[in-house]
Design an enzyme around this catalytic site. Sequence first.
Site, PDB file in Angstrom:
ATOM      1  N   GLY A 307     -49.355  30.044  47.239  1.00 19.00           N
ATOM      2  CA  GLY A 307     -50.264  30.802  47.082  1.00 19.00           C
ATOM      3  C   GLY A 307     -50.692  31.643  47.384  1.00 19.00           C
ATOM      4  O   GLY A 307     -51.631  31.883  48.572  1.00 19.00           O
ATOM      5  N   MET A 308     -50.068  33.259  47.659  1.00 18.46           N
ATOM      6  CA  MET A 308     -50.203  34.128  48.400  1.00 18.46           C
ATOM      7  C   MET A 308     -50.840  35.246  47.125  1.00 18.46           C
ATOM      8  O   MET A 308     -50.193  35.296  46.269  1.00 18.46           O
ATOM      9  CB  MET A 308     -49.750  34.887  49.174  1.00 18.46           C
ATOM     10  CG  MET A 308     -49.960  34.061  50.760  1.00 18.46           C
ATOM     11  SD  MET A 308     -48.605  34.440  51.817  1.00 18.46           S
ATOM     12  CE  MET A 308     -47.173  33.137  50.887  1.00 18.46           C
ATOM     13  N   ASN A 375     -47.224  38.011  43.711  1.00 21.62           N
ATOM     14  CA  ASN A 375     -48.362  37.182  44.174  1.00 21.62           C
ATOM     15  C   ASN A 375     -46.795  35.688  44.354  1.00 21.62           C
ATOM     16  O   ASN A 375     -45.878  35.846  43.396  1.00 21.62           O
ATOM     17  CB  ASN A 375     -48.857  36.619  42.470  1.00 21.62           C
ATOM     18  CG  ASN A 375     -50.071  37.045  42.279  1.00 21.62           C
ATOM     19  OD1 ASN A 375     -50.395  38.423  43.395  1.00 21.62           O
ATOM     20  ND2 ASN A 375     -51.003  36.500  41.627  1.00 21.62           N
ATOM     21  N   GLU A 376     -47.150  34.983  45.124  1.00 23.46           N
ATOM     22  CA  GLU A 376     -46.201  34.206  45.598  1.00 23.46           C
ATOM     23  C   GLU A 376     -46.831  32.883  45.093  1.00 23.46           C
ATOM     24  O   GLU A 376     -47.738  31.912  46.001  1.00 23.46           O
ATOM     25  CB  GLU A 376     -46.593  33.881  47.534  1.00 23.46           C
ATOM     26  CG  GLU A 376     -46.245  35.334  48.225  1.00 23.46           C
ATOM     27  CD  GLU A 376     -44.306  34.890  48.184  1.00 23.46           C
ATOM     28  OE1 GLU A 376     -43.444  34.600  47.565  1.00 23.46           O
ATOM     29  OE2 GLU A 376     -43.875  36.305  48.627  1.00 23.46           O
ATOM     30  N   LEU A 377     -46.265  32.467  44.083  1.00 25.40           N
ATOM     31  CA  LEU A 377     -46.187  31.239  43.138  1.00 25.40           C
ATOM     32  C   LEU A 377     -46.455  29.953  44.113  1.00 25.40           C
ATOM     33  O   LEU A 377     -45.767  29.567  44.650  1.00 25.40           O
ATOM     34  CB  LEU A 377     -46.305  31.538  41.741  1.00 25.40           C
ATOM     35  CG  LEU A 377     -45.431  32.456  40.745  1.00 25.40           C
ATOM     36  CD1 LEU A 377     -45.186  32.651  40.235  1.00 25.40           C
ATOM     37  CD2 LEU A 377     -47.210  33.021  40.870  1.00 25.40           C
TER      38      LEU A 377
END
Length: 579
Positions: A307-308, A375-377
């Site tokens: 989340g990033m 984006n780190e999903l």
Amino acid sequence: MKMKYIMLMAAGLACSTIVKAQKPENIIAAVGSPSNPRVPISWNRYYDYTALTELCKKLAQAHPDLIKLGSMGKSFAGKDLWVMTITDHKVGNPDQKPAMYIDGNIHSNEIQGAEFALYTAWYLAEMFQQGNAAVKTLLAEKTFYIAPTINPDARDNFIHKANSAHSPRSGLLPIDNDRDGALNEDGFDDLDGDGHIVMMRRKNISGRFKADATDPRRMIMVGADEQGEYELLGQEGTDNDGDGLVNEDGEGFYDPNRDWGWNWQPNYVQSGAYKYPFSIPENRAVAEFVLKHPNIAAAQSYHNNGGMILRGPGAIEDVDTYNALDARVYDALGKKGEELLPGYRYLVVYKDMYSVFGGELDWFYGGRGIYTFSNELWTNYSLYNKTEPDNNLAQAQQYTFDKDLLMRDAFIDWHPLKHPQYGDIEVGGFKKTYSRLHPGFLLESDAHRNMAFSVYHAYHMPKLQVTELEVKDLGAGLSQVTAVVANERMIPTHSSQDIKNSIEIPDVVSLSGGTAIAAMIVNNRDLNITTEQKRDVANIKVDNIPGNAYVTVRWIVKGGTKFTVNVSSKKGGQASKTN
């Protein structure tokens, strides 16, 4: 025979009822979603390369005026690297509009990036077709280049072969990871043939683990005064080459996100780097595509997990590359991203995570001056829409979420096996499609939110307009022509990195309708302070048109009364005005 006929008739009536129920007159649209898409797609599953290819082709066939499908090149195994050019092709030249590039799945086990990229393409096309005014305006002004997967070989490896949630990261180039002289020799040993590499345990009263009383599927460490029940033997597999390591090689261990030609370092400095920058064919194809499309002003790549919303620099050595002006643009976009993506955090790679050399986002920004996010999903926040600060409780949530919301579908129950080296053991654990990948019912929701963040980013790519065109008669057949060129969006036509390194040619403001005999940039209109351009006076070169700002230019012109000012910017697009 009669009964069979009746059953067939009943089935036919049932099917006809289902079809009828899906007609437009039988549907009320849920706001914000295509109610009757030309290409229905289920967003609660993951697609292999063949299925992704079919969906891309269907979208291009269903929306010929919006989507053109092409190939950026070939993967190591010869698969096409599909890219969709998405814009209103009836309005302007796609390659002359400000463009956003989106890709996913550079790491092979991070597969949902492909679905998120594909969702963006699908949503834009279907909402345009539905008549959504915001999307129609966006695609009239902007272009999207969307490449769902840039690592298709290893994507199929993850989907169709035995893997854990964390393997493999790389593609299929032949690599000897353990330097024993054999290439990709171990692979992964799927002892029970279920396609998932889970964990191994063996009963042992001297072991350090026991079953959790609240959920016996979970292994927890025993206390100092407790007797153990099990020893954990690591992930499922065997030591095929007698070096004491299990499943160590996999297929082609290298890191495609350490291969890019910006601050690249060799493998002994940056683990995972391959031979030299762009030595991986998939990355080289992407770089060549970007170089051929200087209109790309924004970019987004999709990874997992945590989340990033990440921006560079990847390493402290590049801290001066991202100067204050560009950082302000990144900060404004990133903070908006935190609003759109609950549970996601806007972070700087080297400062908030770890050092990365040769990363994709650093090449896009450092090498091409393109504002880029990675984006780190997926985030555990999405399990119960809250943050769990304690790591032990966060791990426990994985089990309760599976039990309460997934009906225990994510966990492979412990079951006995005869191991060729360890003897009687048990294997079990979470499937490869859990912990890093979205559960089906959450996939579309997060895809939509990430799409919205990309659209917000794309919306703020430059939008140029000649807002004023003033003509003054100077006598003797001469005129003074002054033009104001405004950028109505946040992102400038040239990032500071672009200007500092002269990456892209300047913007050009041209005059026609008379003979320009002098040209200047107006620094202060009130005080009449100008900077003269002495060569090619009909075409004034402007280094940059800042975001939410304007530049003023002026010509002294001989002859003519009707003048046209044209603006051409590689990343800012075109604009024109006639008096």
